[in-house]
Design a protein around this motif. Sequence first.
Motif, short mmCIF file in Angstrom:
data_model
loop_
_atom_site.label_atom_id
_atom_site.label_comp_id
_atom_site.label_asym_id
_atom_site.label_seq_id
_atom_site.Cartn_x
_atom_site.Cartn_y
_atom_site.Cartn_z
N LEU A 4 0.86 -1.18 0.00
CA LEU A 4 0.00 0.00 0.00
C LEU A 4 0.89 1.23 0.00
N LYS A 5 0.57 2.18 -0.85
CA LYS A 5 1.29 3.45 -0.90
C LYS A 5 0.31 4.55 -0.50
N GLY A 27 2.65 -6.26 -7.10
CA GLY A 27 3.83 -6.39 -7.94
C GLY A 27 4.31 -5.02 -8.36
N VAL A 28 5.30 -4.99 -9.20
CA VAL A 28 5.85 -3.71 -9.66
C VAL A 28 5.11 -3.30 -10.93
N ARG A 29 3.93 -2.79 -10.74
CA ARG A 29 3.10 -2.34 -11.87
C ARG A 29 3.05 -0.82 -11.83
N GLY A 117 10.63 10.72 -2.53
CA GLY A 117 11.08 10.58 -3.91
C GLY A 117 9.92 10.17 -4.79
N ASP A 118 10.13 10.22 -6.07
CA ASP A 118 9.08 9.89 -7.02
C ASP A 118 9.25 8.46 -7.53
N GLY A 119 8.17 7.93 -8.11
CA GLY A 119 8.22 6.61 -8.71
C GLY A 119 7.98 5.49 -7.73
N ALA A 120 8.31 4.29 -8.17
CA ALA A 120 8.11 3.09 -7.36
C ALA A 120 9.06 3.12 -6.16
N PRO A 121 8.64 2.54 -5.03
CA PRO A 121 9.50 2.51 -3.85
C PRO A 121 10.81 1.77 -4.10
N THR A 122 11.90 2.37 -3.65
CA THR A 122 13.21 1.73 -3.72
C THR A 122 13.94 1.98 -2.41
N ASP A 176 -1.97 -8.93 1.76
CA ASP A 176 -0.73 -9.50 2.28
C ASP A 176 0.08 -10.21 1.20
N ASN A 177 1.26 -10.62 1.59
CA ASN A 177 2.19 -11.30 0.69
C ASN A 177 2.35 -12.77 1.08
N ILE A 178 1.27 -13.39 1.48
CA ILE A 178 1.31 -14.78 1.93
C ILE A 178 1.19 -15.70 0.71
N ARG A 179 2.05 -16.64 0.65
CA ARG A 179 2.00 -17.64 -0.41
C ARG A 179 1.76 -18.99 0.23
N ALA A 180 0.90 -19.76 -0.37
CA ALA A 180 0.62 -21.09 0.15
C ALA A 180 1.80 -22.00 -0.14
N ILE A 181 2.45 -22.44 0.91
CA ILE A 181 3.60 -23.34 0.76
C ILE A 181 3.18 -24.72 1.24
N LYS A 182 3.34 -25.68 0.36
CA LYS A 182 2.99 -27.04 0.72
C LYS A 182 4.26 -27.76 1.15
N PRO A 183 4.18 -28.56 2.21
CA PRO A 183 5.38 -29.28 2.65
C PRO A 183 5.91 -30.19 1.55
#
Length: 191
Positions: A4-5, A27-29, A117-122, A176-183
Amino acid sequence: MRYLKITAQDDYDNNVIDAVYLEFFDGVRPKAVAEALVMNTSEHDHGSLKWVLADDINGSGVNNSVDAALARALAKCFLQFKWWKIDRPFNRYLEIFTEDLDLDGKPDLVRLRFHEGDGAPTDATVVNAAACVFLNDPADRYITLNTKIDEDLKTEAWQTTHVVDISRLFLKCRWDNIRAIKPCSSITTNV
């Protein structure tokens, strides 16, 4: 990465912040996936943030008064940090994102990165940062990191409270940035 920005600016040129923009990126859109605008209805409102236009920012599938209330609360909490400029360029913003440290499928770390600064976060535009780690226990405990954000703000305890508050509000967005990780998902067996 989802984040979120939040930016604020003086749209009426009356030396008062009267518009707060919330942009949800996936993502970086170059364009936000979901947005909210919280602002005054006239230049005489002086920071009351009465008018809200919000997409579905909490992931419920519909944009309604819940999204508007969440957008207004995030905007007001952001303004408490005083991370904005009255005059152009309006290039100060807050980036918020989550991580799942214990890999239990729930976000437990909320990072706040204050950029100029301007643009995408860095990393080059980060001026300060803070974080809140929620321990996901029945007591609802948390740990805050680097909450001394600005010397001009009241106290470190006051700033810590606002870091926790905006972190809790952001978690309600479910962005959130949660990814389903399977064992053992990368192991193949040949029988």
